[in-house]
Scaffold this active site. Structure first.
Site, PDB file in Angstrom:
ATOM      1  N   CYS A 103      42.310  13.770  54.293  1.00 60.27           N
ATOM      2  CA  CYS A 103      43.400  12.885  53.911  1.00 60.27           C
ATOM      3  C   CYS A 103      44.739  13.513  54.301  1.00 60.27           C
ATOM      4  O   CYS A 103      44.911  13.942  55.435  1.00 60.27           O
ATOM      5  CB  CYS A 103      43.292  12.559  52.416  1.00 60.27           C
ATOM      6  N   THR A 104      45.688  13.611  53.385  1.00 58.46           N
ATOM      7  CA  THR A 104      46.992  14.190  53.733  1.00 58.46           C
ATOM      8  C   THR A 104      46.947  15.706  53.835  1.00 58.46           C
ATOM      9  O   THR A 104      47.955  16.316  54.210  1.00 58.46           O
ATOM     10  CB  THR A 104      48.085  13.759  52.738  1.00 58.46           C
TER      11      THR A 104
END
Length: 193
Positions: A103-104
């Site tokens: 993800c991030t």
């Protein structure tokens, strides 16, 4: 030799981003797979407070070259501004560690310069920023570019970990884990090789 995987923990880490991969890897160990997993912190063992307030005791310190795979979960942007962590990520990859972002967490890898000019993905809300920072964004759930593996979305850490087990330990082990978890992998795994 077992596959040695470390998951980098820090204040603000998204719970699902690290628990998903930890669960997959734990099940792989439990069914007899050659996998060892450790939660690690950049500076010293101790407590981290996750994105939604969950407190987790992390028993080990991160040694950049002391694993085969390092997973960087997403969450807050604390690590993006930590120059020591960013330099350690580069050292880890140079030492032969496969660096993986969930993800991030991929944006941390981007801040370290590891995604520049390379196929990668991240959460859909951060893809434009990843591209602006020089990453070659691929529309896939998991992107495998050898020593850089990235996954997009909060739950993508499960798919990333299953892919890493497939790649490093074989499809049979990954299938056994997915069966135990009653999980069906979703999305595309894009490979450069």
């Amino acid at each position: 030799m077992p596959l040695r995987v470390q998951i980098l923990m820090y204040d603000g880490v998204e719970e699902q981003d690290f628990v998903g991969p930890r669960d997959v890897l734990g099940h792989a160990e439990r069914v007899g797979g050659p996998v060892q997993t450790a939660l690690v912190r950049p500076s010293a063992p101790g407590k981290v407070t996750c994105f939604f307030g969950t407190e987790v005791m992390v028993p080990a310190v991160w040694e950049p070259a002391d694993s085969d795979v390092l997973i960087v979960p997403g969450g807050g942007d604390q690590l993006i501004h930590d120059s020591e962590v960013l330099q350690s990520l580069v050292r880890a990859q140079e030492a032969g560690v496969t660096v993986a972002g969930v993800c991030t967490g991929v944006m941390v890898l981007s801040a370290a310069g590891l995604t520049r000019g390379r196929p990668c993905t991240t959460h859909h809300l951060a893809k434009a920023e990843l591209a602006a920072q020089g990453g070659t964004v691929v529309d896939a759930r998991v992107v495998d570019d050898g020593n850089l593996v990235t996954a997009g979305g909060v739950t993508s850490g499960i798919d990333l970990a299953l892919w890493l087990i497939t790649r490093e330990c074989g499809a049979s082990l990954a299938s056994s884990v997915a069966s135990v978890m009653e999980f069906e992998q979703r999305g595309v795994v894009w490979r450069s090789t």
